[in-house]
Motif scaffolding. Sequence first.
Motif, PDB file in Angstrom:
ATOM      1  N   MET A 240      93.114  43.464  10.905  1.00 24.32           N
ATOM      2  CA  MET A 240      92.470  44.435  10.024  1.00 24.32           C
ATOM      3  C   MET A 240      92.596  43.977   8.582  1.00 24.32           C
ATOM      4  SD  MET A 240      93.827  47.954  11.812  1.00 24.32           S
ATOM      5  CE  MET A 240      92.763  48.998  10.820  1.00 24.32           C
ATOM      6  N   SER A 241      91.552  44.150   7.816  1.00 22.94           N
ATOM      7  CA  SER A 241      91.525  43.613   6.460  1.00 22.94           C
ATOM      8  C   SER A 241      92.351  44.448   5.487  1.00 22.94           C
ATOM      9  CB  SER A 241      90.076  43.509   5.975  1.00 22.94           C
ATOM     10  OG  SER A 241      89.447  44.785   6.050  1.00 22.94           O
ATOM     11  N   ARG A 242      92.322  45.769   5.651  1.00 26.01           N
ATOM     12  CA  ARG A 242      93.023  46.639   4.710  1.00 26.01           C
ATOM     13  C   ARG A 242      93.986  47.529   5.468  1.00 26.01           C
ATOM     14  NH1 ARG A 242      92.223  51.770   2.946  1.00 26.01           N
ATOM     15  NH2 ARG A 242      90.320  51.956   4.162  1.00 26.01           N
ATOM     16  N   LYS A 243      95.243  47.554   5.011  1.00 18.13           N
ATOM     17  CA  LYS A 243      96.244  48.364   5.691  1.00 18.13           C
ATOM     18  C   LYS A 243      96.180  49.810   5.200  1.00 18.13           C
ATOM     19  CE  LYS A 243      99.887  45.663   4.934  1.00 18.13           C
ATOM     20  NZ  LYS A 243     101.281  45.160   5.077  1.00 18.13           N
ATOM     21  N   ASN A 244      96.338  50.721   6.130  1.00 13.95           N
ATOM     22  CA  ASN A 244      96.315  52.145   5.820  1.00 13.95           C
ATOM     23  C   ASN A 244      97.732  52.711   5.823  1.00 13.95           C
ATOM     24  OD1 ASN A 244      93.406  52.467   5.731  1.00 13.95           O
ATOM     25  ND2 ASN A 244      93.436  52.204   7.952  1.00 13.95           N
ATOM     26  N   ARG A 245      98.055  53.444   4.770  1.00  6.97           N
ATOM     27  CA  ARG A 245      99.370  54.082   4.688  1.00  6.97           C
ATOM     28  C   ARG A 245      99.360  55.438   5.386  1.00  6.97           C
ATOM     29  NH1 ARG A 245     103.396  52.091   1.731  1.00  6.97           N
ATOM     30  NH2 ARG A 245     102.963  50.417   0.239  1.00  6.97           N
ATOM     31  N   ALA A 246     100.497  55.784   5.976  1.00  8.18           N
ATOM     32  CA  ALA A 246     100.667  57.108   6.564  1.00  8.18           C
ATOM     33  C   ALA A 246     100.715  58.155   5.459  1.00  8.18           C
ATOM     34  CB  ALA A 246     101.956  57.150   7.383  1.00  8.18           C
ATOM     35  N   PHE A 247     100.350  59.391   5.784  1.00  8.09           N
ATOM     36  CA  PHE A 247     100.389  60.428   4.751  1.00  8.09           C
ATOM     37  C   PHE A 247     101.766  61.074   4.625  1.00  8.09           C
ATOM     38  CE2 PHE A 247      98.884  62.870   8.482  1.00  8.09           C
ATOM     39  CZ  PHE A 247      99.654  64.013   8.436  1.00  8.09           C
ATOM     40  N   LEU A 248     102.677  60.746   5.546  1.00  5.78           N
ATOM     41  CA  LEU A 248     104.054  61.220   5.462  1.00  5.78           C
ATOM     42  C   LEU A 248     104.981  60.097   5.017  1.00  5.78           C
ATOM     43  CD1 LEU A 248     104.337  63.215   8.819  1.00  5.78           C
ATOM     44  CD2 LEU A 248     104.184  64.206   6.523  1.00  5.78           C
ATOM     45  N   LYS A 249     105.981  60.421   4.218  1.00 10.26           N
ATOM     46  CA  LYS A 249     107.076  59.498   3.959  1.00 10.26           C
ATOM     47  C   LYS A 249     107.977  59.547   5.187  1.00 10.26           C
ATOM     48  CE  LYS A 249     108.922  59.898  -0.221  1.00 10.26           C
ATOM     49  NZ  LYS A 249     109.496  60.568  -1.425  1.00 10.26           N
ATOM     50  N   TRP A 250     108.512  58.380   5.580  1.00  7.22           N
ATOM     51  CA  TRP A 250     109.261  58.381   6.849  1.00  7.22           C
ATOM     52  C   TRP A 250     110.341  57.312   6.839  1.00  7.22           C
ATOM     53  CZ3 TRP A 250     108.372  62.493   9.617  1.00  7.22           C
ATOM     54  CH2 TRP A 250     108.906  62.589  10.908  1.00  7.22           C
ATOM     55  N   ALA A 251     111.571  57.724   7.133  1.00  7.63           N
ATOM     56  CA  ALA A 251     112.668  56.762   7.257  1.00  7.63           C
ATOM     57  C   ALA A 251     112.390  55.838   8.440  1.00  7.63           C
ATOM     58  CB  ALA A 251     113.992  57.502   7.464  1.00  7.63           C
ATOM     59  N   GLY A 252     112.435  54.527   8.195  1.00  8.16           N
ATOM     60  CA  GLY A 252     112.160  53.570   9.264  1.00  8.16           C
ATOM     61  C   GLY A 252     110.684  53.390   9.558  1.00  8.16           C
ATOM     62  N   GLY A 253     109.819  53.835   8.643  1.00  8.69           N
ATOM     63  CA  GLY A 253     108.382  53.660   8.846  1.00  8.69           C
ATOM     64  C   GLY A 253     108.000  52.190   8.988  1.00  8.69           C
TER      65      GLY A 253
END
Length: 279
Positions: A1-14
């Motif tokens: 995939m060309s562009r990485k998508n971030r999760a909308f939650l902050k997460w320990a160990g993401g």
Amino acid sequence: MSRKNRAFLKWAGGKFKLVDALNRHLPAGQRLVEPFVGAGSVFLNTEYDEYLLCDINQDLIDLYNIVKRQPETYIQAAKALFVDRMNNKEAYYDARKHFNSSCDPFLRAIYFLYLNRHGFNGLCRYNQKGEFNVPFGSYKKPYFPEKEIRIFAEKAQRAEFRCISYEQAFELVTDGDVIYCDPPYAPLSTTASFTTYVGAGFSLDDQALLARYSRHTALERGIPVLISNHDIPLTRELYHGARLESIQVQRNISQKGSARTKVDELMALYDDTYHEEQE
């Protein structure tokens, strides 16, 4: 995939920083099954036709199903909490109190995102009574992830979200599936410990049982399983028979940047073809 998508939650160990490495290790298949979905970074940055995304945190799964079904309603309601008057200790603890006393899934989902973005280090932690107990984080201007929620909602149309244990998730797999396991990590040392964000924790017995489930699923059913964990002697022993590769990743284990160091991460792939080659 060309562009990485971030999760909308902050997460320990993401797993956002690991998605490129994970994509190199994940086999092809029709559906990706994640028994420990967490914030969903792997889901967001892979391309399978379908997804079965599981977690034992009911609040997390309710949130994902709400975002999937009514993203616009959710965004407008959640955004109302991301204002200056809500970014102080008194407002945070009042919101936390309302979250803990509410039984309404939609209201809890709104507060969950607020607590996630305003709480200390984005932690998700409950006490023995099942009450969210993360302290206030004192951030200058918490980010409202509207764009990330929309991206998640769009891709969620290909996903089924289930609040079940990892054992139950393994029971639901079928031909054409690929499993990715991101369990609570084994402690780096005998003095380290980890209590999972729900329930009584993920013990060393659970680590061993997960490895056994993974081996049997690959060998007996031909369904590949990829697990990530700390690269330590314990995990190398637990994952014997798997294809092992070590990579380095920066772990955000402290608010201080100087304390965020790189540690070795282990990728263990159980694959029936690989096992047959070794016999």
